[in-house]
Structures are given as C-alpha cells and as structure tokens.
Design a protein around this motif. Structure first.
Motif, PDB file in Angstrom:
ATOM      1  N   LYS A  50       0.858  -1.493   0.171  1.00  0.00           N
ATOM      2  CA  LYS A  50      -0.378   0.179   0.157  1.00  0.00           C
ATOM      3  C   LYS A  50       0.697   1.159  -0.071  1.00  0.00           C
ATOM      4  O   LYS A  50       0.587   2.374  -0.070  1.00  0.00           O
ATOM      5  N   GLY A  51       2.257   0.908   0.397  1.00  0.00           N
ATOM      6  CA  GLY A  51       3.039   2.439  -0.317  1.00  0.00           C
ATOM      7  C   GLY A  51       2.434   3.445   1.363  1.00  0.00           C
ATOM      8  O   GLY A  51       2.723   4.677   1.247  1.00  0.00           O
ATOM      9  N   LEU A  52       2.875   2.696   2.682  1.00  0.00           N
ATOM     10  CA  LEU A  52       2.580   3.180   3.413  1.00  0.00           C
ATOM     11  C   LEU A  52       3.535   3.670   4.349  1.00  0.00           C
ATOM     12  O   LEU A  52       5.091   3.297   4.262  1.00  0.00           O
ATOM     13  N   ARG A  53       4.216   4.423   4.218  1.00  0.00           N
ATOM     14  CA  ARG A  53       4.630   5.626   5.789  1.00  0.00           C
ATOM     15  C   ARG A  53       4.605   5.386   7.216  1.00  0.00           C
ATOM     16  O   ARG A  53       3.334   5.592   7.683  1.00  0.00           O
ATOM     17  N   VAL A  54       5.774   4.967   7.981  1.00  0.00           N
ATOM     18  CA  VAL A  54       5.394   4.756   9.313  1.00  0.00           C
ATOM     19  C   VAL A  54       6.257   5.316  10.151  1.00  0.00           C
ATOM     20  O   VAL A  54       7.496   5.457   9.734  1.00  0.00           O
ATOM     21  N   ARG A  55       6.376   6.906  10.861  1.00  0.00           N
ATOM     22  CA  ARG A  55       7.241   7.093  11.743  1.00  0.00           C
ATOM     23  C   ARG A  55       6.962   8.119  12.534  1.00  0.00           C
ATOM     24  O   ARG A  55       6.135   7.921  13.663  1.00  0.00           O
ATOM     25  N   GLY A  56       8.132   8.259  13.576  1.00  0.00           N
ATOM     26  CA  GLY A  56       7.962   8.217  15.133  1.00  0.00           C
ATOM     27  C   GLY A  56       8.250   9.755  14.797  1.00  0.00           C
ATOM     28  O   GLY A  56       8.184  10.294  14.086  1.00  0.00           O
ATOM     29  N   VAL A  57       6.846  10.466  15.907  1.00  0.00           N
ATOM     30  CA  VAL A  57       7.740  11.711  16.565  1.00  0.00           C
ATOM     31  C   VAL A  57       7.649  12.184  17.219  1.00  0.00           C
ATOM     32  O   VAL A  57       6.897  11.467  18.351  1.00  0.00           O
TER      33      VAL A  57
END
Length: 362
Positions: free
Chosen positions: A297-304
């Motif tokens: 799905k071309g997902l992006r996971v990022r911490g903030v």
C-alpha cells in the motif's frame, strides 16, 4: 540556596510526596523560575513508576510555566519574563543546528536520566532533578535557554503549561510532521491530552474528516466538541468498518498515542494507499510490522517527538492560536492546587482528568 517545595519520589514505585527542598542559585546561562503552574503528563506518571531505586530521590515534572526571578549573566530570558519550560536540547549537534532539537543527539541524557549536578538538595543531601531539563513539580526550578521559551504576560499560566509537551506534541504532529489539509481524513487513536490536541490541530489544518477513537465516553464527547467529525468506541463499534466507510476507503493519515501493538496494527490496516501513520505514544517498545501490507500500500510509518518542531518557534505560535480562539486549551485543563498534589496525581493515574494542571502559590 533557595528554599523551595517539591513533589519528591523517595521510594521505587511510590507516588511523589511534597517536601521542603533547596535550589542553588542560577549559574552560567541558567535562570531561576518561580513556577506558577505545571501540568502532569502521562510521561511523568509512567517514567516515575519504573524509576530505579539507585536514582532516587527524584523530582519529576516537565510542563512548567513561571516567572524568571533570577538570571545568570549568560541567560537569554530576563527577570520578570513569563516562560514556558519544555524539553532540553544541546544546541550544538547536527539536528539542533538544523532546527530539529526534538531529535537532539543528547536528548536521552538531557531529558530522561536525571541530573545530580547539585541543582537540588534535600536536608543537606543531593536530590536528583533535571527531568526534561526542569523537574517542574516544584515551586522554584532552574532552566537553560534551550528549554526556556518566553511567552506574553497575557497567557494564563494554567493553559500555557501543556504547551511545553502534550499540546506541542499533538498539534505539532499534525501541523509540522504530517502536513495534512482539506483533502485528508485523519484518525487519532487515543483521546488523551495529546490525542485531543491532535484533533484541535486537525481542525486548524482544515481536515475534511477527523475521527477520534477512545473507549471513554467523556473523551469522545470532548473530541466532538473540539471538532472531531466522528468518534469510535473501540469496545463497541467496528472501528475497521467505520474507517473503511470514509471517502477513499479509509483515512489518509493516522496518529497513535496509545503505544499499544494491536492498535498500531489496526491503524496500519485502516490506512488508504500511500497513507501515513505517526507514532507518538510511549509504551510498547516493539510491535510487529506488517511489511507486506506496508509495501503493497506504500504506507509510511514515522515516529514524532515533541511535535517535530522548534519550541522557540512553535510554542509562541501555539500561544497565538490560543489568543485567536483556535486552540481552546481550557477544555483540556483541570486545575488543582499544588497543596492538593495527591489528588491531582491520582486523577492523572486514573485518567479522570485529561490534563491536570497544578496551580502554585504566589
């Protein structure tokens, strides 16, 4: 030494207790701040509960607001300034120089390990402090330029306190880290202080659809009052079905404040193709990553961390949003007298107040 009063953790796993302490005068670039109000954050509760005995006694607190009463020669804030205290950073590493102090190379040391540099003492013995560069569960604290942000005297200290962490984190995740807008559908998992701040941030950003997920009815109601277009009770509702019914087949963006592995998995599954999940909660240190789904799905996971911004820029912006009526902080805050610390701490631990804020004597 300056006589002060602080909430001190004396024993491993114990709640803080009010005690008389001493604070040394400011040196180098430090300021001495008389605290007017300080928020209790989930981080204070969770970290203090597992703080090791070898690093006790310790003072926590990291959402302080107060008046500078003494300034060392190198200080930037002046006596009489009202300041919001926030996270500490070194100011000299690559990320600090690029305007990304939340990802400072010295962040863990400066914020999470406690300081035994002689700033605090109790009955003539060393007292550990320096939590987030402040330890603001006290009537007086020392802080440095990196984590001392001057705000206008018109700002209510009780409402300014959560700007130092929880509001900065929630609103900043939306406005700084995710850059969502009118074409986006955002879902927020967990409607505590950070999650509800994210809802307010999504309203400011103009998101077309804002969904809050939380098992507590009062928090769902507050999310609606703050601008959520839909709410989900995960204990009753079919969250996956509700989110799939959003235009496009799901949210374009999601924020997890719970740090619960099953919630994170559900957030990823709900996202539209090319959607983004921001992780801001402190809790589970690991969670399974559905690599096939992320890739397909071309997902992006990022911490903030701390809203992905520079507090010297972003906290004044938040204060201005409050002045304009776009950030109704009063809906989050429950006020407690500092002398009633035990009740405020219990409300924070039990989730009975979204953002308990301690009001200190003048």
């Amino acid at each position: 030494m300056i006589d002060a009063r602080a909430a001190v953790v004396f024993a491993e796993g114990a709640d803080p207790e009010l005690a008389d302490v001493q604070v040394r005068p400011p040196a180098d670039d430090e300021v001495l701040v008389r605290i007017e109000a300080t928020g209790i954050c989930h981080t204070d509760v969770s970290v203090s509960a597992r703080w090791p005995a070898r690093k006790l006694p310790m003072v926590f607190g990291h959402e302080g607001v107060g008046i500078v009463v003494e300034a060392a020669p190198g200080a930037r804030a002046a006596v009489g300034d009202r300041v919001v205290l926030t996270f500490a950073s070194c100011g000299g590493c690559a990320n600090c120089l690029r305007g990304r102090p939340a990802y400072c190379a010295q962040s863990t040391t400066l914020n999470m390990r406690g300081d035994t540099g002689g700033a605090l003492s109790i009955r003539g013995n060393p007292l550990r402090g320096g939590f987030f560069g402040q330890s603001s569960f006290a009537t007086h604290v020392l802080a440095r330029p990196a984590n001392t942000v001057v705000v206008g005297s018109d700002v209510d200290p009780a409402l300014a306190a959560p700007l130092g962490c929880s509001v900065q984190t929630g609103v900043g995740t939306v406005l700084n880290a995710m850059s969502v807008g009118a074409d986006d559908a955002l879902v927020v998992f967990g409607a505590g202080a950070v999650g509800l701040s994210a809802v307010m941030g999504a309203v400011i950003a103009g998101c077309a659809h804002i969904v809050a997920v939380d098992p507590i009815a009062e928090r769902r109601a507050l999310a609606t009052e703050l601008g959520a277009t839909a709410v989900i009770d995960p204990a009753v509702d079919d969250a996956a079905a509700v989110l799939a019914a959003l235009p496009g087949g799901g949210p374009t963006a999601a924020i997890d404040t719970t740090a619960l592995a099953p919630v994170i998995a559900g957030a990823l599954a709900a996202l539209q193709a090319c959607g983004t999940l921001a992780l801001v909660g402190l809790g589970a240190l690991t969670a399974e990553l559905p690599v096939g789904l992320v890739m397909a799905k071309g997902l992006r996971v990022r911490g903030v961390v701390e809203g992905d911004g520079d507090p010297h820029v972003f906290i004044p912006r938040l204060a201005e949003l409050w002045r304009r009526g776009e950030l109704p902080l009063e809906k989050l805050v429950t006020r407690f007298e500092f002398t009633d610390f035990d009740r405020a701490w219990s409300a924070a631990k039990g989730g009975r107040a979204v953002k308990p804020v301690l009001i200190l004597p003048r």
